[in-house]
Write an enzyme that holds these catalytic residues in place. Structure first.
Site, PDB file in Angstrom:
ATOM      1  N   HIS A  65      -8.923-100.748  40.559  1.00  0.00           N
ATOM      2  CA  HIS A  65      -8.684-100.277  41.895  1.00  0.00           C
ATOM      3  C   HIS A  65      -8.731 -98.687  41.719  1.00  0.00           C
ATOM      4  O   HIS A  65      -7.557 -98.128  41.937  1.00  0.00           O
ATOM      5  CB  HIS A  65      -7.592-100.660  42.582  1.00  0.00           C
ATOM      6  CG  HIS A  65      -7.537-102.222  42.674  1.00  0.00           C
ATOM      7  ND1 HIS A  65      -7.448-103.094  41.856  1.00  0.00           N
ATOM      8  CD2 HIS A  65      -7.727-103.028  43.899  1.00  0.00           C
ATOM      9  CE1 HIS A  65      -7.622-104.500  42.457  1.00  0.00           C
ATOM     10  NE2 HIS A  65      -7.813-104.262  43.917  1.00  0.00           N
ATOM     11  N   SER A 115      -5.629 -92.244  38.444  1.00  0.00           N
ATOM     12  CA  SER A 115      -5.985 -92.892  37.153  1.00  0.00           C
ATOM     13  C   SER A 115      -7.359 -92.594  36.640  1.00  0.00           C
ATOM     14  O   SER A 115      -7.537 -92.459  35.375  1.00  0.00           O
ATOM     15  CB  SER A 115      -5.634 -94.509  37.024  1.00  0.00           C
ATOM     16  OG  SER A 115      -6.298 -95.074  38.155  1.00  0.00           O
ATOM     17  N   GLU A 119     -14.445 -99.759  42.937  1.00  0.00           N
ATOM     18  CA  GLU A 119     -13.355 -99.612  44.257  1.00  0.00           C
ATOM     19  C   GLU A 119     -14.204-100.332  45.257  1.00  0.00           C
ATOM     20  O   GLU A 119     -15.192-100.226  45.510  1.00  0.00           O
ATOM     21  CB  GLU A 119     -13.315 -97.900  44.582  1.00  0.00           C
ATOM     22  CG  GLU A 119     -12.663 -97.785  45.959  1.00  0.00           C
ATOM     23  CD  GLU A 119     -11.125 -98.279  45.800  1.00  0.00           C
ATOM     24  OE1 GLU A 119     -10.920 -99.083  47.046  1.00  0.00           O
ATOM     25  OE2 GLU A 119     -10.533 -98.048  45.032  1.00  0.00           O
ATOM     26  N   ASP A 173     -15.681-105.345  44.087  1.00  0.00           N
ATOM     27  CA  ASP A 173     -14.255-106.033  44.050  1.00  0.00           C
ATOM     28  C   ASP A 173     -14.052-105.968  42.449  1.00  0.00           C
ATOM     29  O   ASP A 173     -14.683-106.677  41.401  1.00  0.00           O
ATOM     30  CB  ASP A 173     -14.361-107.383  44.489  1.00  0.00           C
ATOM     31  CG  ASP A 173     -12.953-108.248  44.337  1.00  0.00           C
ATOM     32  OD1 ASP A 173     -11.965-107.485  43.852  1.00  0.00           O
ATOM     33  OD2 ASP A 173     -12.899-109.304  44.767  1.00  0.00           O
ATOM     34  N   GLY A 174     -13.079-105.146  42.032  1.00  0.00           N
ATOM     35  CA  GLY A 174     -12.662-105.150  40.655  1.00  0.00           C
ATOM     36  C   GLY A 174     -12.228-106.425  40.144  1.00  0.00           C
ATOM     37  O   GLY A 174     -12.521-106.546  38.526  1.00  0.00           O
ATOM     38  N   ASP A 201      -4.138-102.062  39.613  1.00  0.00           N
ATOM     39  CA  ASP A 201      -3.126-101.511  40.532  1.00  0.00           C
ATOM     40  C   ASP A 201      -3.480-101.681  41.778  1.00  0.00           C
ATOM     41  O   ASP A 201      -3.689-100.558  42.716  1.00  0.00           O
ATOM     42  CB  ASP A 201      -2.608-100.350  40.317  1.00  0.00           C
ATOM     43  CG  ASP A 201      -3.427 -99.052  40.081  1.00  0.00           C
ATOM     44  OD1 ASP A 201      -4.945 -99.557  40.004  1.00  0.00           O
ATOM     45  OD2 ASP A 201      -3.491 -97.749  40.483  1.00  0.00           O
TER      46      ASP A 201
END
Length: 404
Positions: free
Chosen positions: A14, A72, A90, A128-129, A149
């Protein structure tokens, strides 16, 4: 991760926008940075690890005024080596566009400084991670750091994190997995860390930071946590050096504190937890109690058993029962067999009467199968070994169930 010469893959499930403007309308409205990075900005007594982080933030604010804050992905890009690989995911389209634009500007700035382009060292994907990282594990170098996260705006995020970690550990059990989560009053947040402790990883490290006493209404985020599976051995000493300082500088009242736990997966035999509001006093050093497999009695049903496997049967007075007494203790009849009960809506004629299985005969007069014999399963093989499809449902199968 950089202390070994072997390259690694950094996976951010994310990623967000990568860089955030603290003078934007949204940042000024929330004002969160005022009680965070702004309190560390002018300090000259930072611990070594924290000083490295603040210096990284200052490098992207050359004017000396705090305007930009790194996410991050930016931090990972700054500290990773040329041989390391970054895979950024993302799912929000606007944030994905901002992430791509920010890294494009970063490439242009490096080109002006005479640095080579990053090429395929950093890959950004609108995806979608949770699902995307499956294809990356295990990485070619057999070293990876995965940061998870999500926003936890919906309760299912907690379940999605655990499911993704369970799958990742099957594919790559030695990877380092770092999970951030908010410490909230909702049940999913309170139970989250305990559920992660049951995942089949070799070791885990759990650290939480509380900056203020929770309000009476239970709203607001006063604490946050990081849960690391397979943590590097250097991480815990660094946290013990840094967390007391953060409590002192970021704490708002006497409720400010931190907590560090470490342990081993599967067996549940972990070391104790330590933490304090400043000095790091021990808060408990006993071993974790493993979860038992006793069945809980329902307070509403009035029944149930807390007997563990292997424990003897006892009556109400505590006297041990013999094997012959177990039947009566369980409510069985004198012969030791419990009378069969018909299912709801099912008529079962008495044994030996017409219509019962034991008295049924075939048209040729031969007795049918003896009572209690298993009936042939529909669609099973006949004597010739050919499977009958008469009872098999026809038509296409429905879609598989899964997350959208």
């Amino acid at each position: 991760m950089n202390q070994k010469d072997v390259a690694y893959t950094y996976i951010d499930t994310h990623s967000g926008a990568g860089v955030y403007a603290l003078d934007s309308a949204q940042a000024l409205k929330s004002g969160e940075y005022v009680d965070g990075i702004a309190r560390l900005w002018e300090r000259d007594d930072l611990p070594a690890a924290l000083a490295d982080y603040v210096n990284l933030v200052k490098a992207m604010n050359p004017s000396g005024r705090l305007r930009y804050y790194p996410g991050s992905p930016y931090v990972a890009e700054q500290v990773a080596r040329p041989e390391d690989r970054l895979r950024l995911f993302e799912l929000h389209p606007a944030d994905t566009k901002l992430l791509v634009d920010n890294f494009r500007k970063l490439d242009a700035h490096k080109a002006e400084q005479g640095e080579r382009a990053r090429g395929r060292r950093v890959l950004i994907e609108y995806a979608d991670g949770f699902q995307a990282m499956k294809s990356l594990l295990p990485p070619p170098s057999r070293r990876a750091l995965v940061l998870i996260d999500p926003p936890y705006e919906v309760k299912l995020d907690y379940k999605h994190v655990r499911d993704a970690l369970e799958d990742a550990l099957e594919r790559f059990p030695t990877g380092v997995y770092a999970i951030w989560y908010p410490v909230l009053q909702r049940m999913e947040s309170r139970q989250f860390a305990d559920r992660l402790k049951r995942l089949p990883a070799k070791e885990w490290l759990h650290v939480t930071l509380t900056v203020a006493t929770p309000g009476p209404d239970g709203t607001g985020m006063h604490s946050s946590g990081m849960f690391i599976l397979n943590p590097p051995y250097t991480l815990e000493p660094m946290l013990r050096d840094t967390m007391p300082y953060l409590v002192q500088v970021l704490g708002k009242d006497s409720g400010a504190t931190f907590r560090i736990e470490r342990g081993t997966q599967v067996t549940g035999a972990g070391a104790g937890a330590v933490g304090s509001a400043g000095a790091g006093r021990a808060a408990g050093n006993g071993p974790r109690v493993p979860v038992g497999n006793a069945r809980r009695a329902s307070p509403l049903s009035g029944g149930g058993s807390l007997r563990l496997p292997g424990q003897p049967f006892v009556d109400a007075s505590g006297a041990r029962l013999s094997k012959g007494d177990k039947g009566e203790a369980k409510g069985e009849n004198k012969e030791g067999s419990r009378p069969a009960r018909p299912r709801a809506g099912e008529y079962r004629p008495p044994q030996g009467q017409p219509g019962s299985r034991s008295a049924a005969k075939t048209p040729e007069g031969r007795p049918a199968e003896r009572a209690g014999a298993p009936a042939k399963r529909a669609g099973g093989a006949d004597k010739g070994g050919v499977r009958s499809d008469a009872a098999r449902p026809t038509g296409p199968r429905g879609p598989k169930r899964g997350r959208p």
